[in-house]
Design an enzyme around this catalytic site. Structure first.
Site, PDB file in Angstrom:
ATOM      1  N   SER A  65       0.795  -1.233   0.000  1.00 41.93           N
ATOM      2  CA  SER A  65       0.000   0.000   0.000  1.00 41.93           C
ATOM      3  C   SER A  65       0.825   1.279   0.000  1.00 41.93           C
ATOM      4  O   SER A  65       0.267   2.362  -0.185  1.00 41.93           O
ATOM      5  CB  SER A  65      -0.952   0.012   1.199  1.00 41.93           C
ATOM      6  OG  SER A  65      -2.014  -0.886   0.991  1.00 41.93           O
ATOM      7  N   LYS A  89       0.406   3.378  -2.989  1.00 41.64           N
ATOM      8  CA  LYS A  89      -0.745   4.270  -3.124  1.00 41.64           C
ATOM      9  C   LYS A  89      -0.331   5.742  -3.106  1.00 41.64           C
ATOM     10  O   LYS A  89      -1.019   6.587  -3.684  1.00 41.64           O
ATOM     11  CB  LYS A  89      -1.750   3.986  -2.003  1.00 41.64           C
ATOM     12  CG  LYS A  89      -2.362   2.589  -2.074  1.00 41.64           C
ATOM     13  CD  LYS A  89      -3.193   2.269  -0.838  1.00 41.64           C
ATOM     14  CE  LYS A  89      -3.735   0.846  -0.890  1.00 41.64           C
ATOM     15  NZ  LYS A  89      -4.467   0.474   0.341  1.00 41.64           N
ATOM     16  N   TYR A 102      -4.085  -2.691 -10.122  1.00 45.27           N
ATOM     17  CA  TYR A 102      -3.924  -2.484  -8.681  1.00 45.27           C
ATOM     18  C   TYR A 102      -3.054  -3.568  -8.037  1.00 45.27           C
ATOM     19  O   TYR A 102      -2.153  -3.270  -7.246  1.00 45.27           O
ATOM     20  CB  TYR A 102      -5.302  -2.439  -8.014  1.00 45.27           C
ATOM     21  CG  TYR A 102      -5.252  -2.324  -6.518  1.00 45.27           C
ATOM     22  CD1 TYR A 102      -4.801  -1.155  -5.905  1.00 45.27           C
ATOM     23  CD2 TYR A 102      -5.644  -3.383  -5.704  1.00 45.27           C
ATOM     24  CE1 TYR A 102      -4.744  -1.046  -4.523  1.00 45.27           C
ATOM     25  CE2 TYR A 102      -5.590  -3.281  -4.323  1.00 45.27           C
ATOM     26  CZ  TYR A 102      -5.138  -2.114  -3.744  1.00 45.27           C
ATOM     27  OH  TYR A 102      -5.080  -2.020  -2.376  1.00 45.27           O
ATOM     28  N   TYR A 120      -4.452   3.648   8.231  1.00 45.69           N
ATOM     29  CA  TYR A 120      -5.787   3.073   8.357  1.00 45.69           C
ATOM     30  C   TYR A 120      -6.422   3.486   9.689  1.00 45.69           C
ATOM     31  O   TYR A 120      -6.369   4.652  10.065  1.00 45.69           O
ATOM     32  CB  TYR A 120      -5.739   1.547   8.174  1.00 45.69           C
ATOM     33  CG  TYR A 120      -4.927   1.137   6.968  1.00 45.69           C
ATOM     34  CD1 TYR A 120      -5.286   1.576   5.696  1.00 45.69           C
ATOM     35  CD2 TYR A 120      -3.775   0.366   7.096  1.00 45.69           C
ATOM     36  CE1 TYR A 120      -4.549   1.218   4.585  1.00 45.69           C
ATOM     37  CE2 TYR A 120      -3.020   0.008   5.991  1.00 45.69           C
ATOM     38  CZ  TYR A 120      -3.406   0.438   4.736  1.00 45.69           C
ATOM     39  OH  TYR A 120      -2.669   0.088   3.645  1.00 45.69           O
ATOM     40  N   VAL A 176       1.222  -3.688   3.946  1.00 46.64           N
ATOM     41  CA  VAL A 176       1.182  -4.965   4.654  1.00 46.64           C
ATOM     42  C   VAL A 176       2.399  -5.840   4.350  1.00 46.64           C
ATOM     43  O   VAL A 176       2.552  -6.905   4.948  1.00 46.64           O
ATOM     44  CB  VAL A 176      -0.122  -5.744   4.370  1.00 46.64           C
ATOM     45  CG1 VAL A 176      -1.329  -4.975   4.875  1.00 46.64           C
ATOM     46  CG2 VAL A 176      -0.255  -6.091   2.901  1.00 46.64           C
TER      47      VAL A 176
END
Length: 312
Positions: free
Chosen positions: A65, A68, A192, A243, A261
């Site tokens: 992530s 991103k 993705y 998060y 992760v």
């Protein structure tokens, strides 16, 4: 008094090597389940051009992530503030792969760093092309930022995510039903999953984050984004980058950061440093357990925080 960053990083890396409880690797992605939790690496790229490393700073890992951040930068370059019509800018308060809020909020994800928001960003970056074109553009962008053409995608990790990414498939199809995914979900997810499988080491990642340290400038010359956009990306990293643990990270560390992760975290101290840490064991919120702990210690020992006054 000048900071002895070399000594600080060496001491942090040495301390992390001795920690017994290291968290749990992301075993729901089969390829990530194979990674040894004994790894710990840290790299700090400073505003004055130094690179300081500790631990396994040159061991590649799946950035997941953290990608991103770079995908968001590209998407904002394509559509500007129109992106915020399709993705929010608020912390989610839920797990990174939660579907709960989407129905209540009409298919608009809370922010671009939870999975649903990142899938919308991937849809924007797809731009009518095949996934290989979009992921090729993102890969070239990351190579440009880091100055390293050796950065590549781990195809085994991408395949592993494709085989097990059922919740992400559900998110994409659900947002498609609300009209917030414009391409075929399988094409968006193809892009993705490969984006998340980009493999970098701490040194490469710290170098790639320098534009956010330098108010949007590339250290080699030229501008990646405007100063305002760099500040806003940093703001999103601070408020949404971890998060449902983003508030706790801001409280403990006080530095904009984006986790993945795979166990990596990219952290930015504006005007001072771009930092990458990696330890694959995760805490209950899905963030690197030792990476978070190391950044908290680094912030305490350096005084680096967006909430602290600049040095005299």
């Amino acid at each position: 008094m000048a900071l002895d960053l070399d000594a600080i990083i060496a001491e942090i890396a040495d301390g992390m090597a001795k920690v017994e409880h290291r968290g749990r690797v992301a075993d729901y992605i089969p390829e990530l389940a194979k990674v040894d939790p004994a790894y710990f690496g840290m790299a700090v790229a400073t505003a004055d051009g130094r690179m300081l490393c500790g631990g396994h700073a040159t061991t590649p890992f799946s950035i997941q992530s953290i990608s991103k951040v770079f995908a968001l930068t590209l998407a904002l370059g394509k559509v500007g503030d129109q992106l915020w019509n399709r993705v929010g800018r608020e912390p989610s308060g839920n797990a990174f792969n939660s579907i709960v809020q989407l129905e209540h909020e009409q298919g608009i994800p809370r922010n671009p760093f939870i999975n649903a928001g990142a899938i919308v960003v991937a849809d924007v970056n797809l731009g009518g092309h095949q996934p290989r074109v979009a992921i090729g553009e993102l890969l070239r962008f990351v190579r440009y930022l880091s100055g390293d053409d050796g950065i590549a995608i781990n195809e085994a990790v991408a395949a592993s995510e494709t085989m097990t990414g059922f919740r992400n498939m559900a998110l994409a199809n659900y947002m498609r039903a609300f009209g917030n995914i414009h391409h075929a979900p399988e094409l968006v997810l193809g892009s993705y999953f490969h984006q998340c499988a980009i493999e970098m080491d701490c040194r490469q990642l710290a170098l790639a984050g320098r534009y956010l340290m330098l108010d949007g400038r590339h250290p080699g010359g030229g501008r990646v984004v405007s100063p305002r956009r760099a500040r806003r990306i940093n703001a999103l990293m601070l408020t949404c980058g971890h998060y449902d643990a983003s508030g706790d990270f801001a409280f403990r560390v006080g530095i904009p950061g984006k986790s993945g992760v795979g166990g990596g975290i990219l952290a930015i101290v504006p005007g001072r440093a771009s930092i990458a840490v990696w330890s694959p064991g995760l805490n209950a919120s899905g963030n690197s357990q030792l990476g978070t702990r190391a950044l908290e210690e680094l912030a305490q020992r350096t005084g680096w925080s967006v909430f602290s006054p600049p040095p005299d």
